[in-house]
Each structure stands twice: as C-alpha cells, then as structure tokens.
Design a protein around this motif. Sequence first.
Motif, mmCIF file in Angstrom:
data_model
loop_
_atom_site.group_PDB
_atom_site.id
_atom_site.type_symbol
_atom_site.label_atom_id
_atom_site.label_comp_id
_atom_site.label_asym_id
_atom_site.label_seq_id
_atom_site.Cartn_x
_atom_site.Cartn_y
_atom_site.Cartn_z
ATOM 1 N N GLU A 25 0.832 -1.215 0.000
ATOM 2 C CA GLU A 25 0.000 0.000 0.000
ATOM 3 C C GLU A 25 0.864 1.261 0.000
ATOM 4 O OE1 GLU A 25 -3.280 0.118 -0.577
ATOM 5 O OE2 GLU A 25 -3.068 -2.043 -0.824
ATOM 6 N N PHE A 26 1.971 1.225 0.702
ATOM 7 C CA PHE A 26 2.910 2.351 0.706
ATOM 8 C C PHE A 26 3.529 2.528 -0.680
ATOM 9 C CE2 PHE A 26 7.399 3.638 1.132
ATOM 10 C CZ PHE A 26 7.213 4.942 1.549
ATOM 11 N N VAL A 27 3.965 1.430 -1.289
ATOM 12 C CA VAL A 27 4.609 1.496 -2.604
ATOM 13 C C VAL A 27 3.646 2.041 -3.652
ATOM 14 C CG1 VAL A 27 5.727 0.155 -4.435
ATOM 15 C CG2 VAL A 27 6.210 -0.363 -2.033
ATOM 16 N N LYS A 28 2.378 1.651 -3.584
ATOM 17 C CA LYS A 28 1.379 2.187 -4.516
ATOM 18 C C LYS A 28 1.342 3.709 -4.447
ATOM 19 C CE LYS A 28 -1.917 -1.649 -4.428
ATOM 20 N NZ LYS A 28 -3.277 -2.034 -4.000
ATOM 21 N N GLU A 43 18.486 5.949 -18.089
ATOM 22 C CA GLU A 43 17.353 5.708 -18.979
ATOM 23 C C GLU A 43 17.655 4.693 -20.079
ATOM 24 O OE1 GLU A 43 14.178 6.522 -18.695
ATOM 25 O OE2 GLU A 43 14.665 7.518 -16.834
ATOM 26 N N ASP A 44 18.916 4.624 -20.511
ATOM 27 C CA ASP A 44 19.228 3.682 -21.584
ATOM 28 C C ASP A 44 19.375 2.252 -21.061
ATOM 29 O OD1 ASP A 44 22.825 4.033 -21.916
ATOM 30 O OD2 ASP A 44 21.519 4.393 -20.217
ATOM 31 N N ALA A 45 19.509 2.068 -19.756
ATOM 32 C CA ALA A 45 19.695 0.733 -19.191
ATOM 33 C C ALA A 45 18.378 0.125 -18.730
ATOM 34 C CB ALA A 45 20.668 0.790 -18.017
ATOM 35 N N ILE A 46 17.492 0.929 -18.166
ATOM 36 C CA ILE A 46 16.241 0.435 -17.597
ATOM 37 C C ILE A 46 15.114 1.363 -18.024
ATOM 38 C CG2 ILE A 46 14.994 0.002 -15.445
ATOM 39 C CD1 ILE A 46 17.737 -0.339 -14.099
ATOM 40 N N ASP A 47 14.045 0.789 -18.556
ATOM 41 C CA ASP A 47 12.859 1.591 -18.844
ATOM 42 C C ASP A 47 12.067 1.679 -17.545
ATOM 43 O OD1 ASP A 47 10.418 2.676 -19.599
ATOM 44 O OD2 ASP A 47 10.472 1.736 -21.571
ATOM 45 N N SER A 48 12.351 2.695 -16.757
ATOM 46 C CA SER A 48 11.787 2.837 -15.413
ATOM 47 C C SER A 48 10.271 2.903 -15.408
ATOM 48 C CB SER A 48 12.351 4.082 -14.732
ATOM 49 O OG SER A 48 13.744 4.004 -14.678
ATOM 50 N N GLU A 49 9.701 3.597 -16.364
ATOM 51 C CA GLU A 49 8.243 3.721 -16.394
ATOM 52 C C GLU A 49 7.582 2.369 -16.624
ATOM 53 O OE1 GLU A 49 6.571 6.951 -18.609
ATOM 54 O OE2 GLU A 49 8.312 8.214 -18.175
ATOM 55 N N LYS A 50 8.134 1.556 -17.526
ATOM 56 C CA LYS A 50 7.578 0.229 -17.772
ATOM 57 C C LYS A 50 7.750 -0.663 -16.545
ATOM 58 C CE LYS A 50 7.766 0.043 -22.763
ATOM 59 N NZ LYS A 50 8.322 -0.619 -23.945
ATOM 60 N N LEU A 51 8.882 -0.550 -15.870
ATOM 61 C CA LEU A 51 9.123 -1.343 -14.668
ATOM 62 C C LEU A 51 8.113 -0.993 -13.581
ATOM 63 C CD1 LEU A 51 10.802 -3.344 -12.997
ATOM 64 C CD2 LEU A 51 12.254 -1.405 -12.364
ATOM 65 N N THR A 53 5.187 0.348 -14.001
ATOM 66 C CA THR A 53 3.871 -0.106 -14.460
ATOM 67 C C THR A 53 3.717 -1.602 -14.202
ATOM 68 O OG1 THR A 53 3.751 1.626 -16.138
ATOM 69 C CG2 THR A 53 2.347 -0.310 -16.468
ATOM 70 N N LEU A 54 4.763 -2.366 -14.453
ATOM 71 C CA LEU A 54 4.750 -3.804 -14.183
ATOM 72 C C LEU A 54 4.495 -4.085 -12.702
ATOM 73 C CD1 LEU A 54 5.472 -6.786 -15.146
ATOM 74 C CD2 LEU A 54 7.743 -6.236 -14.279
ATOM 75 N N ILE A 55 5.179 -3.361 -11.835
ATOM 76 C CA ILE A 55 4.988 -3.531 -10.388
ATOM 77 C C ILE A 55 3.564 -3.172 -10.003
ATOM 78 C CG2 ILE A 55 5.675 -2.657 -8.116
ATOM 79 C CD1 ILE A 55 8.515 -2.288 -9.320
ATOM 80 N N LEU A 63 -0.808 -10.403 -7.258
ATOM 81 C CA LEU A 63 0.227 -11.403 -7.462
ATOM 82 C C LEU A 63 1.171 -11.455 -6.274
ATOM 83 C CD1 LEU A 63 1.179 -10.739 -11.187
ATOM 84 C CD2 LEU A 63 -0.424 -12.418 -10.268
ATOM 85 N N THR A 64 1.722 -12.619 -6.023
ATOM 86 C CA THR A 64 2.749 -12.787 -4.997
ATOM 87 C C THR A 64 3.855 -13.655 -5.585
ATOM 88 O OG1 THR A 64 1.624 -14.710 -4.065
ATOM 89 C CG2 THR A 64 1.167 -12.579 -3.042
ATOM 90 N N GLY A 65 4.998 -13.613 -4.950
ATOM 91 C CA GLY A 65 6.141 -14.405 -5.401
ATOM 92 C C GLY A 65 7.117 -13.580 -6.214
#
Length: 83
Positions: A25-28, A43-51, A53-55, A63-65
């Motif tokens: 809930e905090f992370v949200k 920015e060239d190593a990690i697409d932070s926005e997509k990451l 969004t995935l989380i 989901l868990t795990g």
Amino acid sequence: MNNRTLIINISTFTGEYINLNLPVEFVKRVINNNCFDFFYYREDAIDSEKLLTLINDAFKYDLTGYIGEIKTVDNNHIELSIE
C-alpha cells in the motif's frame, strides 16, 4: 491481501547491497506520486516507467512471489518479489 510486502534487493557494481521490504500500500502511493526515483538510474539501461507499471499491475492482480530481476551491463542487479 493488504499485508503484502514488495521486496527489492539491489546489488551494485561497487559491492553495495540494499534490501528493501516495503508494504504494498505504501509502494502504490509512492509510485502514484512519482517518488521511486532510484529506478531512474540510467534511462538507456532500464525503462523505469515500464518497470513501475509492471509492479503496479502485479499489485492490481494481487500477485505474490518472484516478479523478476534486472541485470545491467555494469553489474548492477535488482530483484523484485511480493510476499
């Protein structure tokens, strides 16, 4: 499932190790306020926005795990899971 925890393990190329256990809930709220700036490493190593969004999507579907991991060319390693 309100007591889930996002676990973030980070190993850096300089030998540092960071382990974060954060309530979902905090992370949200942090994601919604654009405050997860440690993912904005290169920015060239990690697409932070997509990451992030995935989380966020993992939270929406309860989901868990193991979620996944990122390894950069300069040996930084980030691993994500939800418990």
